[in-house]
Motif scaffolding. Structure first.
Motif, PDB file in Angstrom:
ATOM      1  N   LEU A  90      53.142  -1.357  87.665  1.00 57.52           N
ATOM      2  CA  LEU A  90      51.927  -1.218  86.873  1.00 57.52           C
ATOM      3  C   LEU A  90      51.721   0.230  86.446  1.00 57.52           C
ATOM      4  O   LEU A  90      51.363   0.501  85.304  1.00 57.52           O
ATOM      5  CB  LEU A  90      50.718  -1.742  87.658  1.00 57.52           C
ATOM      6  N   GLY A  91      51.989   1.150  87.351  1.00 54.11           N
ATOM      7  CA  GLY A  91      51.880   2.575  87.010  1.00 54.11           C
ATOM      8  C   GLY A  91      52.872   2.980  85.937  1.00 54.11           C
ATOM      9  O   GLY A  91      52.554   3.746  85.025  1.00 54.11           O
ATOM     10  N   ILE A  92      54.104   2.471  86.032  1.00 53.13           N
ATOM     11  CA  ILE A  92      55.124   2.780  85.023  1.00 53.13           C
ATOM     12  C   ILE A  92      54.718   2.220  83.663  1.00 53.13           C
ATOM     13  O   ILE A  92      54.854   2.899  82.633  1.00 53.13           O
ATOM     14  CB  ILE A  92      56.497   2.240  85.472  1.00 53.13           C
ATOM     15  N   VAL A  93      54.195   1.007  83.651  1.00 55.17           N
ATOM     16  CA  VAL A  93      53.752   0.397  82.385  1.00 55.17           C
ATOM     17  C   VAL A  93      52.622   1.213  81.779  1.00 55.17           C
ATOM     18  O   VAL A  93      52.602   1.484  80.563  1.00 55.17           O
ATOM     19  CB  VAL A  93      53.340  -1.078  82.608  1.00 55.17           C
ATOM     20  N   ILE A  94      51.667   1.628  82.591  1.00 54.69           N
ATOM     21  CA  ILE A  94      50.548   2.441  82.077  1.00 54.69           C
ATOM     22  C   ILE A  94      51.064   3.776  81.556  1.00 54.69           C
ATOM     23  O   ILE A  94      50.665   4.230  80.474  1.00 54.69           O
ATOM     24  CB  ILE A  94      49.476   2.637  83.172  1.00 54.69           C
ATOM     25  N   LEU A  95      51.974   4.410  82.296  1.00 59.25           N
ATOM     26  CA  LEU A  95      52.530   5.687  81.862  1.00 59.25           C
ATOM     27  C   LEU A  95      53.299   5.552  80.552  1.00 59.25           C
ATOM     28  O   LEU A  95      53.135   6.375  79.637  1.00 59.25           O
ATOM     29  CB  LEU A  95      53.442   6.236  82.963  1.00 59.25           C
ATOM     30  N   LEU A  96      54.116   4.516  80.426  1.00 63.28           N
ATOM     31  CA  LEU A  96      54.845   4.292  79.171  1.00 63.28           C
ATOM     32  C   LEU A  96      53.895   3.991  78.017  1.00 63.28           C
ATOM     33  O   LEU A  96      54.120   4.417  76.889  1.00 63.28           O
ATOM     34  CB  LEU A  96      55.852   3.154  79.346  1.00 63.28           C
ATOM     35  N   GLY A  97      52.832   3.248  78.310  1.00 68.43           N
ATOM     36  CA  GLY A  97      51.850   2.953  77.270  1.00 68.43           C
ATOM     37  C   GLY A  97      51.128   4.200  76.792  1.00 68.43           C
ATOM     38  O   GLY A  97      50.881   4.375  75.597  1.00 68.43           O
ATOM     39  N   LYS A  98      50.805   5.086  77.703  1.00 74.75           N
ATOM     40  CA  LYS A  98      50.092   6.318  77.327  1.00 74.75           C
ATOM     41  C   LYS A  98      50.992   7.298  76.589  1.00 74.75           C
ATOM     42  O   LYS A  98      50.518   8.114  75.818  1.00 74.75           O
ATOM     43  CB  LYS A  98      49.495   7.006  78.563  1.00 74.75           C
ATOM     44  N   THR A  99      52.302   7.245  76.823  1.00 74.54           N
ATOM     45  CA  THR A  99      53.218   8.141  76.118  1.00 74.54           C
ATOM     46  C   THR A  99      53.629   7.606  74.753  1.00 74.54           C
ATOM     47  O   THR A  99      54.344   8.274  74.019  1.00 74.54           O
ATOM     48  CB  THR A  99      54.484   8.402  76.958  1.00 74.54           C
ATOM     49  N   GLY A 100      53.198   6.394  74.433  1.00 72.18           N
ATOM     50  CA  GLY A 100      53.463   5.853  73.099  1.00 72.18           C
ATOM     51  C   GLY A 100      54.736   5.063  72.971  1.00 72.18           C
ATOM     52  O   GLY A 100      55.137   4.718  71.861  1.00 72.18           O
ATOM     53  N   VAL A 101      55.405   4.748  74.063  1.00 68.83           N
ATOM     54  CA  VAL A 101      56.667   4.006  73.991  1.00 68.83           C
ATOM     55  C   VAL A 101      56.434   2.608  73.428  1.00 68.83           C
ATOM     56  O   VAL A 101      57.175   2.151  72.562  1.00 68.83           O
ATOM     57  CB  VAL A 101      57.330   3.937  75.383  1.00 68.83           C
ATOM     58  N   PHE A 102      55.400   1.931  73.897  1.00 68.16           N
ATOM     59  CA  PHE A 102      55.153   0.565  73.443  1.00 68.16           C
ATOM     60  C   PHE A 102      54.707   0.529  71.993  1.00 68.16           C
ATOM     61  O   PHE A 102      55.131  -0.329  71.232  1.00 68.16           O
ATOM     62  CB  PHE A 102      54.127  -0.137  74.330  1.00 68.16           C
ATOM     63  N   SER A 103      53.859   1.469  71.600  1.00 67.02           N
ATOM     64  CA  SER A 103      53.402   1.459  70.204  1.00 67.02           C
ATOM     65  C   SER A 103      54.548   1.777  69.252  1.00 67.02           C
ATOM     66  O   SER A 103      54.634   1.224  68.161  1.00 67.02           O
ATOM     67  CB  SER A 103      52.253   2.437  70.010  1.00 67.02           C
ATOM     68  N   PHE A 104      55.463   2.665  69.678  1.00 67.37           N
ATOM     69  CA  PHE A 104      56.628   2.959  68.848  1.00 67.37           C
ATOM     70  C   PHE A 104      57.522   1.729  68.731  1.00 67.37           C
ATOM     71  O   PHE A 104      57.969   1.377  67.643  1.00 67.37           O
ATOM     72  CB  PHE A 104      57.425   4.130  69.434  1.00 67.37           C
ATOM     73  N   ALA A 105      57.772   1.067  69.865  1.00 65.14           N
ATOM     74  CA  ALA A 105      58.647  -0.109  69.849  1.00 65.14           C
ATOM     75  C   ALA A 105      58.043  -1.223  69.015  1.00 65.14           C
ATOM     76  O   ALA A 105      58.736  -1.865  68.216  1.00 65.14           O
ATOM     77  CB  ALA A 105      58.907  -0.582  71.275  1.00 65.14           C
ATOM     78  N   ILE A 106      56.760  -1.471  69.182  1.00 65.28           N
ATOM     79  CA  ILE A 106      56.110  -2.523  68.392  1.00 65.28           C
ATOM     80  C   ILE A 106      56.059  -2.128  66.923  1.00 65.28           C
ATOM     81  O   ILE A 106      56.263  -2.958  66.038  1.00 65.28           O
ATOM     82  CB  ILE A 106      54.705  -2.826  68.953  1.00 65.28           C
ATOM     83  N   GLY A 107      55.830  -0.850  66.660  1.00 66.55           N
ATOM     84  CA  GLY A 107      55.785  -0.379  65.278  1.00 66.55           C
ATOM     85  C   GLY A 107      57.111  -0.502  64.558  1.00 66.55           C
ATOM     86  O   GLY A 107      57.152  -0.692  63.347  1.00 66.55           O
ATOM     87  N   MET A 108      58.230  -0.395  65.300  1.00 70.13           N
ATOM     88  CA  MET A 108      59.546  -0.486  64.677  1.00 70.13           C
ATOM     89  C   MET A 108      60.115  -1.902  64.690  1.00 70.13           C
ATOM     90  O   MET A 108      60.916  -2.250  63.831  1.00 70.13           O
ATOM     91  CB  MET A 108      60.531   0.457  65.387  1.00 70.13           C
ATOM     92  N   LEU A 109      59.703  -2.700  65.656  1.00 66.76           N
ATOM     93  CA  LEU A 109      60.324  -4.010  65.820  1.00 66.76           C
ATOM     94  C   LEU A 109      59.439  -5.179  65.411  1.00 66.76           C
ATOM     95  O   LEU A 109      59.774  -6.330  65.679  1.00 66.76           O
ATOM     96  CB  LEU A 109      60.768  -4.180  67.280  1.00 66.76           C
ATOM     97  N   TRP A 110      58.320  -4.906  64.740  1.00 66.02           N
ATOM     98  CA  TRP A 110      57.441  -6.012  64.345  1.00 66.02           C
ATOM     99  C   TRP A 110      58.115  -6.989  63.386  1.00 66.02           C
ATOM    100  O   TRP A 110      57.733  -8.164  63.362  1.00 66.02           O
ATOM    101  CB  TRP A 110      56.124  -5.494  63.749  1.00 66.02           C
ATOM    102  N   PRO A 111      59.133  -6.599  62.585  1.00 61.75           N
ATOM    103  CA  PRO A 111      59.781  -7.612  61.743  1.00 61.75           C
ATOM    104  C   PRO A 111      60.448  -8.735  62.533  1.00 61.75           C
ATOM    105  O   PRO A 111      60.803  -9.761  61.959  1.00 61.75           O
ATOM    106  CB  PRO A 111      60.807  -6.810  60.938  1.00 61.75           C
ATOM    107  N   LEU A 112      60.593  -8.559  63.845  1.00 60.67           N
ATOM    108  CA  LEU A 112      61.115  -9.659  64.655  1.00 60.67           C
ATOM    109  C   LEU A 112      60.195 -10.871  64.596  1.00 60.67           C
ATOM    110  O   LEU A 112      60.651 -12.005  64.731  1.00 60.67           O
ATOM    111  CB  LEU A 112      61.278  -9.216  66.114  1.00 60.67           C
ATOM    112  N   PHE A 113      58.882 -10.635  64.378  1.00 63.97           N
ATOM    113  CA  PHE A 113      57.938 -11.746  64.267  1.00 63.97           C
ATOM    114  C   PHE A 113      58.176 -12.555  62.986  1.00 63.97           C
ATOM    115  O   PHE A 113      57.701 -13.675  62.868  1.00 63.97           O
ATOM    116  CB  PHE A 113      56.490 -11.239  64.304  1.00 63.97           C
ATOM    117  N   VAL A 114      58.903 -11.987  62.037  1.00 60.77           N
ATOM    118  CA  VAL A 114      59.287 -12.701  60.823  1.00 60.77           C
ATOM    119  C   VAL A 114      60.701 -13.275  60.984  1.00 60.77           C
ATOM    120  O   VAL A 114      60.980 -14.385  60.535  1.00 60.77           O
ATOM    121  CB  VAL A 114      59.212 -11.764  59.596  1.00 60.77           C
ATOM    122  N   LEU A 115      61.571 -12.509  61.641  1.00 56.32           N
ATOM    123  CA  LEU A 115      62.966 -12.935  61.805  1.00 56.32           C
ATOM    124  C   LEU A 115      63.105 -14.137  62.736  1.00 56.32           C
ATOM    125  O   LEU A 115      63.853 -15.078  62.432  1.00 56.32           O
ATOM    126  CB  LEU A 115      63.799 -11.768  62.341  1.00 56.32           C
TER     127      LEU A 115
END
Length: 159
Positions: free
Chosen positions: A15-40
């Motif tokens: 949980l701490g690792i997930v929160i830390l990755l979320g605060k550093t922007g890893v998830f927003s970057f990944a979702i921002g780059m990979l959202w076309p998967l929701f179409v693919l």
């Protein structure tokens, strides 16, 4: 009891690792780059459903459209959305691809669908050509002028 403490400790660390990755922007970057998967993914599922004989060949039309459009979105995500200035004919091509897949895999091979796919494919190619010429055409003109000038300078005269 010791296993339970170990499991809870591991859960707290994760949980701490997930929160830390979320605060550093890893998830927003990944979702921002990979959202076309929701179409693919739905497009690939349509293909899977047809080829596993679970749905009729008509699902290949939206399947082909969704896969092609997702490729356009991935290109723009990775290389910049300014490329949409010359990639927009790909949306017309997506419909042509979907219709062509339907024609190709349908048992009746409807000629009207093939005609529509060819017309849309040619229209997309024409629009793509004009778009490239109008957005980057000056470079083609410059290269052509250089090649013609070099040909005129270095050709051997025939006597």
């Amino acid at each position: 009891m010791r296993n339970r403490q170990y499991s809870v400790g591991l859960l707290i660390i994760l949980l701490g690792i997930v929160i830390l990755l979320g605060k550093t922007g890893v998830f927003s970057f990944a979702i921002g780059m990979l959202w076309p998967l929701f179409v693919l993914v739905p497009g690939l599922l349509f293909h899977f459903f047809y080829f596993s004989r679970m749905m009729p060949s008509g699902v290949l039309i939206p399947g082909g459209i969704l896969v092609t459009v997702s490729i356009l979105f991935f290109i723009c995500n990775f290389f910049g959305w300014h490329h949409m200035a010359w990639l927009w004919p790909g949306f017309i091509l997506a419909v042509a691809i979907g219709l062509y897949e339907f024609y190709l895999f349908d048992n009746e091979h409807p000629k009207g669908v093939l005609t529509a796919a060819i017309i849309l494919g040619v229209l997309a190619a024409v629009f793509f050509t004009f778009t490239v010429l109008f957005t980057s055409g000056i470079y083609f003109v410059a290269v052509a002028l250089i090649l013609v000038g070099a040909f005129m300078m270095f050709r051997r005269p025939r006597f």
